[in-house]
Enzyme design. Structure first.
Site, PDB file in Angstrom:
ATOM      1  N   HIS A  64       0.821  -1.211   0.000  1.00 43.46           N
ATOM      2  CA  HIS A  64       0.000   0.000   0.000  1.00 43.46           C
ATOM      3  C   HIS A  64       0.858   1.265   0.000  1.00 43.46           C
ATOM      4  O   HIS A  64       0.364   2.338   0.315  1.00 43.46           O
ATOM      5  CB  HIS A  64      -0.912   0.007   1.237  1.00 43.46           C
ATOM      6  CG  HIS A  64      -1.939  -1.093   1.212  1.00 43.46           C
ATOM      7  ND1 HIS A  64      -2.411  -1.714   2.336  1.00 43.46           N
ATOM      8  CD2 HIS A  64      -2.572  -1.694   0.173  1.00 43.46           C
ATOM      9  CE1 HIS A  64      -3.301  -2.642   1.999  1.00 43.46           C
ATOM     10  NE2 HIS A  64      -3.408  -2.647   0.698  1.00 43.46           N
ATOM     11  N   HIS A  65       2.150   1.134  -0.343  1.00 46.32           N
ATOM     12  CA  HIS A  65       2.988   2.354  -0.307  1.00 46.32           C
ATOM     13  C   HIS A  65       2.490   3.355  -1.338  1.00 46.32           C
ATOM     14  O   HIS A  65       2.697   4.554  -1.206  1.00 46.32           O
ATOM     15  CB  HIS A  65       4.476   2.025  -0.512  1.00 46.32           C
ATOM     16  CG  HIS A  65       4.848   1.716  -1.934  1.00 46.32           C
ATOM     17  ND1 HIS A  65       4.468   0.547  -2.563  1.00 46.32           N
ATOM     18  CD2 HIS A  65       5.541   2.426  -2.863  1.00 46.32           C
ATOM     19  CE1 HIS A  65       4.927   0.558  -3.809  1.00 46.32           C
ATOM     20  NE2 HIS A  65       5.586   1.685  -4.007  1.00 46.32           N
ATOM     21  N   LYS A  70      -2.575  -2.646  -7.799  1.00 44.02           N
ATOM     22  CA  LYS A  70      -2.908  -3.028  -9.175  1.00 44.02           C
ATOM     23  C   LYS A  70      -2.350  -4.405  -9.473  1.00 44.02           C
ATOM     24  O   LYS A  70      -1.231  -4.721  -9.097  1.00 44.02           O
ATOM     25  CB  LYS A  70      -2.249  -1.992 -10.108  1.00 44.02           C
ATOM     26  CG  LYS A  70      -2.584  -2.137 -11.548  1.00 44.02           C
ATOM     27  CD  LYS A  70      -3.677  -1.163 -11.924  1.00 44.02           C
ATOM     28  CE  LYS A  70      -4.267  -1.442 -13.283  1.00 44.02           C
ATOM     29  NZ  LYS A  70      -5.061  -2.646 -13.382  1.00 44.02           N
ATOM     30  N   LYS A  94       7.309  -4.643 -10.169  1.00 44.78           N
ATOM     31  CA  LYS A  94       7.109  -4.322 -11.591  1.00 44.78           C
ATOM     32  C   LYS A  94       6.673  -2.860 -11.739  1.00 44.78           C
ATOM     33  O   LYS A  94       7.211  -2.116 -12.559  1.00 44.78           O
ATOM     34  CB  LYS A  94       6.035  -5.256 -12.140  1.00 44.78           C
ATOM     35  CG  LYS A  94       5.882  -5.222 -13.632  1.00 44.78           C
ATOM     36  CD  LYS A  94       4.775  -6.171 -14.082  1.00 44.78           C
ATOM     37  CE  LYS A  94       5.066  -7.597 -13.695  1.00 44.78           C
ATOM     38  NZ  LYS A  94       4.067  -8.529 -14.261  1.00 44.78           N
ATOM     39  N   ASP A  99       8.054   2.821 -13.090  1.00 48.03           N
ATOM     40  CA  ASP A  99       7.505   4.092 -12.579  1.00 48.03           C
ATOM     41  C   ASP A  99       6.013   4.236 -12.835  1.00 48.03           C
ATOM     42  O   ASP A  99       5.543   5.275 -13.321  1.00 48.03           O
ATOM     43  CB  ASP A  99       8.252   5.287 -13.202  1.00 48.03           C
ATOM     44  CG  ASP A  99       9.641   5.428 -12.619  1.00 48.03           C
ATOM     45  OD1 ASP A  99       9.816   5.118 -11.431  1.00 48.03           O
ATOM     46  OD2 ASP A  99      10.557   5.807 -13.377  1.00 48.03           O
ATOM     47  N   LYS A 106      -2.678  -8.963  -6.730  1.00 46.03           N
ATOM     48  CA  LYS A 106      -2.995 -10.049  -7.664  1.00 46.03           C
ATOM     49  C   LYS A 106      -4.207 -10.785  -7.157  1.00 46.03           C
ATOM     50  O   LYS A 106      -4.432 -10.862  -5.944  1.00 46.03           O
ATOM     51  CB  LYS A 106      -1.827 -11.041  -7.767  1.00 46.03           C
ATOM     52  CG  LYS A 106      -1.837 -11.844  -9.046  1.00 46.03           C
ATOM     53  CD  LYS A 106      -1.356 -10.996 -10.193  1.00 46.03           C
ATOM     54  CE  LYS A 106      -1.319 -11.727 -11.494  1.00 46.03           C
ATOM     55  NZ  LYS A 106      -0.643 -10.929 -12.521  1.00 46.03           N
ATOM     56  N   SER A 362      -2.232  -0.241 -18.641  1.00 50.59           N
ATOM     57  CA  SER A 362      -3.344  -0.205 -17.685  1.00 50.59           C
ATOM     58  C   SER A 362      -3.336   1.124 -16.925  1.00 50.59           C
ATOM     59  O   SER A 362      -4.394   1.698 -16.638  1.00 50.59           O
ATOM     60  CB  SER A 362      -3.205  -1.337 -16.662  1.00 50.59           C
ATOM     61  OG  SER A 362      -3.770  -2.516 -17.165  1.00 50.59           O
TER      62      SER A 362
HETATM   63  P1  NAD Z   1      -3.471 -16.580 -21.703  1.00 47.04           P
HETATM   64  O1  NAD Z   1      -4.406 -17.409 -20.925  1.00 47.04           O
HETATM   65  O2  NAD Z   1      -4.003 -15.666 -22.730  1.00 47.04           O
HETATM   66  O3  NAD Z   1      -2.378 -17.504 -22.448  1.00 47.04           O
HETATM   67  C1  NAD Z   1      -1.597 -18.500 -21.849  1.00 47.04           C
HETATM   68  C2  NAD Z   1      -1.335 -19.587 -22.884  1.00 47.04           C
HETATM   69  O4  NAD Z   1      -0.389 -20.518 -22.367  1.00 47.04           O
HETATM   70  C3  NAD Z   1      -2.599 -20.384 -23.230  1.00 47.04           C
HETATM   71  O5  NAD Z   1      -2.754 -20.425 -24.642  1.00 47.04           O
HETATM   72  C4  NAD Z   1      -2.322 -21.760 -22.643  1.00 47.04           C
HETATM   73  O6  NAD Z   1      -2.945 -22.812 -23.366  1.00 47.04           O
HETATM   74  C5  NAD Z   1      -0.808 -21.830 -22.729  1.00 47.04           C
HETATM   75  N1  NAD Z   1      -0.212 -22.801 -21.821  1.00 47.04           N
HETATM   76  C6  NAD Z   1      -0.586 -23.157 -20.579  1.00 47.04           C
HETATM   77  N2  NAD Z   1       0.255 -24.064 -20.058  1.00 47.04           N
HETATM   78  C7  NAD Z   1       1.176 -24.307 -21.002  1.00 47.04           C
HETATM   79  C8  NAD Z   1       2.318 -25.162 -21.079  1.00 47.04           C
HETATM   80  N3  NAD Z   1       2.671 -25.938 -20.051  1.00 47.04           N
HETATM   81  N4  NAD Z   1       3.058 -25.160 -22.207  1.00 47.04           N
HETATM   82  C9  NAD Z   1       2.723 -24.369 -23.254  1.00 47.04           C
HETATM   83  N5  NAD Z   1       1.653 -23.535 -23.238  1.00 47.04           N
HETATM   84  C10 NAD Z   1       0.893 -23.510 -22.138  1.00 47.04           C
HETATM   85  O7  NAD Z   1      -2.606 -15.817 -20.609  1.00 47.04           O
HETATM   86  P2  NAD Z   1      -1.729 -14.504 -20.810  1.00 47.04           P
HETATM   87  O8  NAD Z   1      -2.541 -13.341 -20.393  1.00 47.04           O
HETATM   88  O9  NAD Z   1      -1.082 -14.537 -22.144  1.00 47.04           O
HETATM   89  O10 NAD Z   1      -0.635 -14.716 -19.657  1.00 47.04           O
HETATM   90  C11 NAD Z   1       0.499 -15.539 -19.864  1.00 47.04           C
HETATM   91  C12 NAD Z   1       1.557 -15.190 -18.824  1.00 47.04           C
HETATM   92  O11 NAD Z   1       1.882 -13.790 -18.949  1.00 47.04           O
HETATM   93  C13 NAD Z   1       1.127 -15.390 -17.360  1.00 47.04           C
HETATM   94  O12 NAD Z   1       2.272 -15.757 -16.612  1.00 47.04           O
HETATM   95  C14 NAD Z   1       0.682 -14.010 -16.955  1.00 47.04           C
HETATM   96  O13 NAD Z   1       0.760 -13.814 -15.548  1.00 47.04           O
HETATM   97  C15 NAD Z   1       1.701 -13.160 -17.680  1.00 47.04           C
HETATM   98  N6  NAD Z   1       1.289 -11.768 -17.893  1.00 47.04           N
HETATM   99  C16 NAD Z   1       0.139 -11.458 -18.559  1.00 47.04           C
HETATM  100  C17 NAD Z   1      -0.197 -10.111 -18.763  1.00 47.04           C
HETATM  101  C18 NAD Z   1      -1.394  -9.695 -19.582  1.00 47.04           C
HETATM  102  O14 NAD Z   1      -1.509  -8.494 -19.877  1.00 47.04           O
HETATM  103  N7  NAD Z   1      -2.260 -10.603 -19.994  1.00 47.04           N
HETATM  104  C19 NAD Z   1       0.634  -9.101 -18.243  1.00 47.04           C
HETATM  105  C20 NAD Z   1       1.806  -9.455 -17.574  1.00 47.04           C
HETATM  106  C21 NAD Z   1       2.115 -10.800 -17.408  1.00 47.04           C
END
Ligand code: NAD
Length: 471
Positions: A64-65, A70, A94, A99, A106, A362
């Site tokens: 909460h700093h 988010k 992150k 910044d 989460k 975002s």
């Molecule tokens: P998503 O659900 O759109 O896509 C994830 C994909 O990974 C899916 O197609 C799924 O079938 C596939 N998958 C799952 N397990 C797998 C495996 N063992 N091997 C290969 N493929 C596999 O999710 P996303 O939003 O793209 O998020 C993916 C990662 O990115 C997560 O770690 C998430 O926390 C991170 N992330 C997402 C965002 C965002 O804006 N969506 C932002 C920052 C970080």
């Protein structure tokens, strides 16, 4: 050894190492490290066949700093409190690295989204939003969720609608969540923002001749061979932008298996093929790998894990051939694997930097919602008129004559999408050089992950000191 030490312990291990490179008091370090509040909830939902099922869910506000906090909401069977805390912790760092003026948070719902109908997913999402609202774990100035693994704009729309119904008349209700569809307060460029940020980060890293020479690689993205794990939101957009930037996507891994073509895959065609057939396998001109994880060990220059955490472990790290790992997913490399890769001289662009494009845009969306006006709306035409006057002055002074097409191209003002992409590019480039400089200062004592954490910890410490909490 995926799972042998918990995700949260791995994040803490990296934090503790980074903290040794700062001169902060132990009390302040502990405050920065620990989660401020965690909410666990179980609630019933009715399945379409009338059965009642109890769903488990979490929301963690790590720091909460800065407010609001988010962080995304994920739908996955692997969701638990440890994971939610770990991901919320990463979010705090992150935001600080790039910044963005938020604390980290989460949320997660423990479900396999493929086993629920759309109507059931809507009931689950709305009930979760209701639970968050009733415990003050959501709000434009409190905690602002976003999409993550298994969720997208549709789920964010359901959350806004639920929040609006509960807070009748709240002017800023749309700012309670980001990653919404554009028609209800979303922002152009948010869906692809994380992948675009991954591209900017990798492009910048690859543009530094000195660093590439150390890795034995040429400078620039052109012809770099890339393996992508996970063809969801982040993976597919990262692949698209990297391919547009000149890289060659040689393999893609999904949960059903992987495909490989050393001469490069047409990523748009792979995405279409998956839409048509339900699988990436049997893509024309490529070889199927039945074990999806095999793709991580293929010959390539850049490996982009974009699926889930704990994919690069102490077991496969010695066999990974990529010289650069771009952590598009959160926590894809275990702490043990990170040590092995460091010893092997592999460059790891850490998640808390590389996938920060999503939270950056975002932030732009949240700011747009609070100002109630689309970026560029006031100045686009004024900018164009000013450019046109300048061009006319050049014409009359030099005698040159520009065609109408040339004039249109040169004078075009910036709309929302251009401004968002420009802000994202600036953010990713500035942050990369900040963490690279810290890494160079610390030398062999730190990799880019430790450097990013040092950068984040020092920024958060300054906030606490300005608040007078830890003078
Ligand atoms: P998503 O659900 O759109 O896509 C994830 C994909 O990974 C899916 O197609 C799924 O079938 C596939 N998958 C799952 N397990 C797998 C495996 N063992 N091997 C290969 N493929 C596999 O999710 P996303 O939003 O793209 O998020 C993916 C990662 O990115 C997560 O770690 C998430 O926390 C991170 N992330 C997402 C965002 C965002 O804006 N969506 C932002 C920052 C970080």
């Amino acid at each position: 050894m995926a799972g042998s030490i918990s995700f949260l312990k791995q994040v803490h291990r990296a934090f503790d190492e980074a903290a040794t490179h700062t001169d902060l008091s132990p009390g302040l370090t502990k405050q920065i490290r620990e989660a401020n509040s965690v909410y666990q909830v179980s609630f019933p939902i009715a399945r379409d066949d009338g059965r009642i099922e109890v769903i488990e869910a979490w929301r963690c506000e790590h720091s909460h700093h800065k407010l609001p906090t988010k962080g995304g909401i994920r739908f996955s069977t692997l969701v638990n409190e440890d994971e939610t805390r770990a991901l919320a912790t990463l979010m705090t760092f992150k935001c600080a690295v790039v910044d963005v003026p938020f604390g980290g948070a989460k949320g997660g719902i423990k479900i396999d989204r493929r086993k629920y109908s759309d109507a059931e997913l809507e009931r689950i999402t709305r009930r979760y939003a209701y639970e968050l609202a009733s415990k003050s774990f959501i709000g434009p100035g409190i905690d602002v969720p976003a999409p993550d693994y298994g969720t997208g704009p549709r789920e964010m729309g359901w959350i806004v609608d639920t929040y609006r119904a509960l807070t009748s008349g709240e002017l800023n209700a749309e700012a309670c969540v980001t990653g919404k569809p554009v028609g209800i307060g979303g922002i152009r460029g948010r869906t692809e923002a994380t992948g675009r940020g991954v591209f900017f980060g990798l492009r910048e890293a690859c543009s530094i001749a000195e660093d590439m020479a150390e890795l034995g690689l040429s400078t620039g993205l052109a012809d770099k061979r890339v393996v992508i794990q996970g063809l969801g939101n982040v993976g597919s957009h990262s692949a698209r932008f990297l391919a547009e930037g000149g890289a060659s996507i040689v393999a893609v891994a999904e949960y059903e298996g992987a495909i490989h073509n050393p001469s490069g895959l047409d990523i748009e065609a792979v995405i279409e093929h998956r839409k048509d057939t339900g699988s990436i396998l049997d893509f024309p001109g490529s070889t199927n790998l039945s074990e999806s994880e095999e793709a991580l060990e293929l010959e390539c220059d850049i490996l982009v894990p974009a699926a889930l955490e704990n994919q690069i472990t102490h077991e496969n790290a010695p066999r990974i051939q990529a010289r650069i790992i771009g952590e598009a997913a959160n926590g894809p490399t275990t702490a043990d694997a990170n040590d092995i890769l460091r010893q092997r001289g592999v460059m790891v662009l850490p998640d808390m930097y590389l996938n920060a494009g999503g939270v950056t845009v975002s932030y732009f969306e949240w700011a747009k919602n609070l100002s109630h006006i689309r970026f560029g709306r006031m100045q686009k035409r004024a900018e164009e008129a000013s450019h046109r006057r300048l061009l006319e002055a050049v014409e009359s002074a030099s005698g040159a004559h520009f065609t109408d097409l040339e004039k249109d191209v040169v004078t075009e003002g910036s709309g929302e999408e251009q401004l968002v992409n420009s802000g994202l590019e600036e953010t990713m480039l500035v942050a990369y050089h900040e963490i690279r400089e810290i890494q160079k200062r610390l030398g062999d004592k730190a990799d880019l992950r430790v450097a990013a954490l040092v950068s984040a910890i020092e920024k958060i410490a300054i906030t606490y000191s300005l608040l007078g909490i830890f003078p």
